[in-house]
Design an enzyme around this catalytic site. Sequence first.
Site, PDB file in Angstrom:
ATOM      1  N   CYS A   1      -8.519 -19.893   6.117  1.00 62.55           N
ATOM      2  CA  CYS A   1      -7.367 -20.690   6.559  1.00 62.55           C
ATOM      3  C   CYS A   1      -7.812 -21.777   7.543  1.00 62.55           C
ATOM      4  O   CYS A   1      -8.419 -21.468   8.579  1.00 62.55           O
ATOM      5  CB  CYS A   1      -6.323 -19.792   7.224  1.00 62.55           C
ATOM      6  SG  CYS A   1      -4.934 -20.702   7.935  1.00 62.55           S
TER       7      CYS A   1
ATOM      8  N   HIS B   1      -2.529 -15.456  12.409  1.00 61.06           N
ATOM      9  CA  HIS B   1      -2.291 -15.872  11.027  1.00 61.06           C
ATOM     10  C   HIS B   1      -1.137 -15.109  10.387  1.00 61.06           C
ATOM     11  O   HIS B   1      -0.419 -15.653   9.535  1.00 61.06           O
ATOM     12  CB  HIS B   1      -3.564 -15.681  10.196  1.00 61.06           C
ATOM     13  CG  HIS B   1      -3.418 -16.090   8.760  1.00 61.06           C
ATOM     14  ND1 HIS B   1      -3.597 -17.383   8.331  1.00 61.06           N
ATOM     15  CD2 HIS B   1      -3.088 -15.360   7.647  1.00 61.06           C
ATOM     16  CE1 HIS B   1      -3.401 -17.449   7.021  1.00 61.06           C
ATOM     17  NE2 HIS B   1      -3.094 -16.234   6.583  1.00 61.06           N
TER      18      HIS B   1
ATOM     19  N   ASN C   1       8.587 -25.682   7.301  1.00 61.71           N
ATOM     20  CA  ASN C   1       8.802 -25.070   5.994  1.00 61.71           C
ATOM     21  C   ASN C   1       8.177 -23.677   6.034  1.00 61.71           C
ATOM     22  O   ASN C   1       7.015 -23.544   6.420  1.00 61.71           O
ATOM     23  CB  ASN C   1       8.128 -25.872   4.882  1.00 61.71           C
ATOM     24  CG  ASN C   1       8.623 -27.293   4.792  1.00 61.71           C
ATOM     25  OD1 ASN C   1       9.801 -27.547   4.991  1.00 61.71           O
ATOM     26  ND2 ASN C   1       7.730 -28.222   4.493  1.00 61.71           N
TER      27      ASN C   1
ATOM     28  N   HIS D   1       3.211 -22.499  10.939  1.00 59.09           N
ATOM     29  CA  HIS D   1       3.065 -23.868  11.418  1.00 59.09           C
ATOM     30  C   HIS D   1       4.245 -24.710  10.962  1.00 59.09           C
ATOM     31  O   HIS D   1       4.993 -24.338  10.060  1.00 59.09           O
ATOM     32  CB  HIS D   1       1.768 -24.501  10.884  1.00 59.09           C
ATOM     33  CG  HIS D   1       1.808 -24.844   9.425  1.00 59.09           C
ATOM     34  ND1 HIS D   1       1.771 -23.895   8.420  1.00 59.09           N
ATOM     35  CD2 HIS D   1       1.897 -26.056   8.787  1.00 59.09           C
ATOM     36  CE1 HIS D   1       1.819 -24.478   7.244  1.00 59.09           C
ATOM     37  NE2 HIS D   1       1.906 -25.800   7.434  1.00 59.09           N
TER      38      HIS D   1
END
Length: 364
Positions: free
Chosen positions: A70, A116, A156, A169
């Site tokens: 990531c 994460h 989103n 995020h």
Amino acid sequence: MKKTSTRLADGRELIYYDLRDDTVRDAVDRRPLDRTVTTSEIRRDALLGDAVAIASHRQGRTYHPPADECPLCPTRGGRLSEIPDASYDVVVFENRFPSLAGDSGRCEVVCFTSDHDASFADLTEEHARLVLDAWTDRTSELSHLPAVEQVFCFENRGEEIGVTLGHPHGQIYAYPFTTPRTALMLRSLAAHKEATGGENLFDAVVGRELAGERVVLESEHWVAFVPYAAHWPYEVHLYPKRRVPDLLALDEAARTEFPQVYLELLRRFDRIFDGRDGGENSADEPRTPYIMAWHQAPFGALGEFDGGAAVTRDDFALHLELFTVRRTSGKLKFLAGSESGMSVFINDVPPERAAERLREVASS
């Protein structure tokens, strides 16, 4: 809040926002990156009068990488990422694959946490306040760029929305024009002001909802409700009770209370389709996909719209819109012919029922 600005290997700006004032951020981006090259172009639609960003370079952006690759996780060991440090609270950086760039505006990524597997709803109130402060700071900084007329902070969440990076995020778009949705609000605002001899339309809408049956939750400084003409199955609008044009104008009382109210809204969204609350839906339903959108007044001159009364930035009302594309367990609301072809939404869930459901899943 402590703010530390630095540069990534390709010259893009990166900013750390830390809870502790004694945090030191001196890690260097060790990746061998070339300078970012973008091809963003704004084209106007002559018939509709709106704008389209043409950004062919985004075809090569990162797409659903494995969790251990990531790019939004901190740099640890030999794995290098967009964030050079080994940990962070909140980070904002220029998007490597922006939809808007240069004279066409600017796009930034906002990483809410280094965890994460977390979500915004998992943040503490202190951490959520730090994100609010970062949104506010970026709104201020971006508003001073010559090409920028409107700043849009949003998130989103969920693959159903089209998210390609699972790390918690959001993004910030700094547009070189007033967006079509905001322009529609301003026209309605101006027309209502003209027709009523000066009444503010936002105040009228919030006042009507406060007196009605669609309020989801209310605090001393904020009110959240499902709007009368909700476009989406579950859609909530969150307003500060004191009308302000943007995040910069929020007073300390509203800023302090925001994390509690917003986190509660997000947690209720995660419980809408959760059978553990006694409803009919599956307890294994994944977290509710959603879009969160801050609506702020443009920074350019507003003036008159279609013969309506002149409006100013102070006539606009900052508010947050939160909605999901899921209409029931395992079923999505697709934007098909009427919505995509004619911009006429068809909502399968009555707003009054949606508000009732969101009250039912309140925290104990």
